[in-house]
Design an enzyme around this catalytic site. Sequence first.
Site, PDB file in Angstrom:
ATOM      1  N   GLU A   1       9.172  -4.152  10.391  1.00  0.00           N
ATOM      2  CA  GLU A   1       9.776  -2.815  10.100  1.00  0.00           C
ATOM      3  C   GLU A   1      10.538  -1.915  10.960  1.00  0.00           C
ATOM      4  O   GLU A   1       9.090  -1.279  12.073  1.00  0.00           O
ATOM      5  CB  GLU A   1       8.285  -2.533   9.262  1.00  0.00           C
ATOM      6  CG  GLU A   1       8.816  -1.025   8.748  1.00  0.00           C
ATOM      7  CD  GLU A   1       7.455  -0.282   7.582  1.00  0.00           C
ATOM      8  OE1 GLU A   1       6.876  -0.573   7.046  1.00  0.00           O
ATOM      9  OE2 GLU A   1       7.989   0.830   7.663  1.00  0.00           O
TER      10      GLU A   1
ATOM     11  N   LYS B   1      -1.556  -9.374   3.151  1.00  0.00           N
ATOM     12  CA  LYS B   1      -0.207  -9.330   4.016  1.00  0.00           C
ATOM     13  C   LYS B   1      -1.277  -7.453   4.917  1.00  0.00           C
ATOM     14  O   LYS B   1      -1.889  -7.462   3.837  1.00  0.00           O
ATOM     15  CB  LYS B   1       0.977  -8.386   3.905  1.00  0.00           C
ATOM     16  CG  LYS B   1       1.690  -7.595   4.726  1.00  0.00           C
ATOM     17  CD  LYS B   1       3.776  -7.315   4.613  1.00  0.00           C
ATOM     18  CE  LYS B   1       3.091  -5.676   4.164  1.00  0.00           C
ATOM     19  NZ  LYS B   1       3.045  -5.116   4.197  1.00  0.00           N
TER      20      LYS B   1
ATOM     21  N   ASP C   1       0.735  -1.154   0.091  1.00  0.00           N
ATOM     22  CA  ASP C   1      -0.551   0.214   0.009  1.00  0.00           C
ATOM     23  C   ASP C   1       0.484   0.914   0.126  1.00  0.00           C
ATOM     24  O   ASP C   1       0.243   2.468  -0.165  1.00  0.00           O
ATOM     25  CB  ASP C   1      -0.829   0.360   0.872  1.00  0.00           C
ATOM     26  CG  ASP C   1      -0.295   0.140   2.780  1.00  0.00           C
ATOM     27  OD1 ASP C   1       0.687   0.113   2.717  1.00  0.00           O
ATOM     28  OD2 ASP C   1      -1.171   0.201   3.195  1.00  0.00           O
ATOM     29  N   SER C   2       2.323   0.450  -0.006  1.00  0.00           N
ATOM     30  CA  SER C   2       3.236   2.056  -0.008  1.00  0.00           C
ATOM     31  C   SER C   2       2.772   3.260  -1.601  1.00  0.00           C
ATOM     32  O   SER C   2       3.200   4.128  -1.786  1.00  0.00           O
ATOM     33  CB  SER C   2       4.184   1.744   0.078  1.00  0.00           C
ATOM     34  OG  SER C   2       4.640   0.867  -0.873  1.00  0.00           O
TER      35      SER C   2
ATOM     36  N   GLU D   1      -0.862  -5.448   9.172  1.00  0.00           N
ATOM     37  CA  GLU D   1      -0.730  -4.790   9.527  1.00  0.00           C
ATOM     38  C   GLU D   1      -1.267  -5.398  10.831  1.00  0.00           C
ATOM     39  O   GLU D   1      -2.326  -4.877  11.157  1.00  0.00           O
ATOM     40  CB  GLU D   1      -0.614  -3.519   9.079  1.00  0.00           C
ATOM     41  CG  GLU D   1       0.396  -3.101   8.471  1.00  0.00           C
ATOM     42  CD  GLU D   1       0.391  -1.729   8.321  1.00  0.00           C
ATOM     43  OE1 GLU D   1      -0.193  -0.546   9.433  1.00  0.00           O
ATOM     44  OE2 GLU D   1       0.940  -1.371   7.116  1.00  0.00           O
TER      45      GLU D   1
ATOM     46  N   ASP E   1      -1.054  -6.516  -0.367  1.00  0.00           N
ATOM     47  CA  ASP E   1      -0.813  -5.148   1.290  1.00  0.00           C
ATOM     48  C   ASP E   1      -2.490  -4.986   1.057  1.00  0.00           C
ATOM     49  O   ASP E   1      -3.760  -4.902   0.071  1.00  0.00           O
ATOM     50  CB  ASP E   1      -0.515  -4.005   0.585  1.00  0.00           C
ATOM     51  CG  ASP E   1       0.224  -4.405   2.086  1.00  0.00           C
ATOM     52  OD1 ASP E   1       0.194  -4.670   2.911  1.00  0.00           O
ATOM     53  OD2 ASP E   1       0.718  -3.164   1.831  1.00  0.00           O
TER      54      ASP E   1
HETATM   55  O1  KIV Z   1       3.553  -1.171   1.567  1.00  0.00           O
HETATM   56  C1  KIV Z   1       4.876  -1.453   1.802  1.00  0.00           C
HETATM   57  O2  KIV Z   1       5.804  -0.888   0.974  1.00  0.00           O
HETATM   58  C2  KIV Z   1       5.370  -1.965   3.057  1.00  0.00           C
HETATM   59  C3  KIV Z   1       6.642  -2.273   2.675  1.00  0.00           C
HETATM   60  C4  KIV Z   1       6.777  -1.464   3.464  1.00  0.00           C
HETATM   61  C5  KIV Z   1       6.896  -3.686   3.458  1.00  0.00           C
HETATM   62  O3  KIV Z   1       4.275  -2.477   4.075  1.00  0.00           O
END
Ligand code: KIV
Length: 272
Positions: free
Chosen positions: A189, A120, A52-53, A122, A91
């Site tokens: 992280e 993934k 989600d970056s 959080e 994510d």
């Molecule tokens: O969203 C993302 O790119 C991440 C990485 C920082 C691991 O979660």
Amino acid sequence: MSAHHQDVRKVTVQTLKQMKIAGERIVSLTAYDAAFARVLDAAGCDFILVGDSLGMVVQGQATTIPVTVDDIIYHTRLVVRGTQRALVMADMPFMSYSSAQDCLLNAARLMKEGGAEIVKLEWGELQLDMVYRLTECGIPVCAHLGLTPQAIHKMGTYRVQGREHATATKMIDDARALEAAGADMLLLECVPMDLAREITANATVPVIGIGAGPTVDGQILVLYDILDIAPGKRTRFSRNYIEDTGSIHRAVERYVADVREGRFPTAEYAFT
Ligand code: KIV
């Protein structure tokens, strides 16, 4: 199917578990489209994260909060098209897993519509139950601990997590509980390297670090950070690979080789 396709052995969560057992370092980067996914896949990344970056590095948002499930599905589809060998992880965006029903529905959408092979989420107190439910449904899951950017408005700033005894002990317990609930991977992280070392030693599943030092099972960075095209100041734990290599292909290949051989990250990129 081309001969090349037939030769490629797809990475699965089981491959990554075997790599941990064999002591082979796992390499990963983020990607958000087919063109970059192709470069990462050819360079030997073991898994690619559609993070989600993308909200910050692709969409130009200030945080990851506005990213939607539809955004991740769209970008995951593109990445899947550019990938032959690497496992594709997607994510789960902010608030897409805040109830069991939403979590299962949205994880299923990421897999069925996006083509993701693992999701993934959080870490937060609610997530233990979510990991358990996803596992019951046969959905591979990676639990992200330490700095969790979706909680930025609660944390106030992006900073290292687990420096105090109480928070470190809690993270060790959380990691154990997540593995027991069925997590296939853990991602740490911005965690002090000694704490990351302890969590990694206790875990039987692969532990991937970003700003967690060299003593984890694998590394991930945001692709646009290593290419020096992310907005804002470069994070302390990432490295600009484009300045020494001068090409995107060579930058990614150098990063993959450095992680594989244990040359990245050094203590300079880690926290104490
Ligand atoms: O969203 C993302 O790119 C991440 C990485 C920082 C691991 O979660």
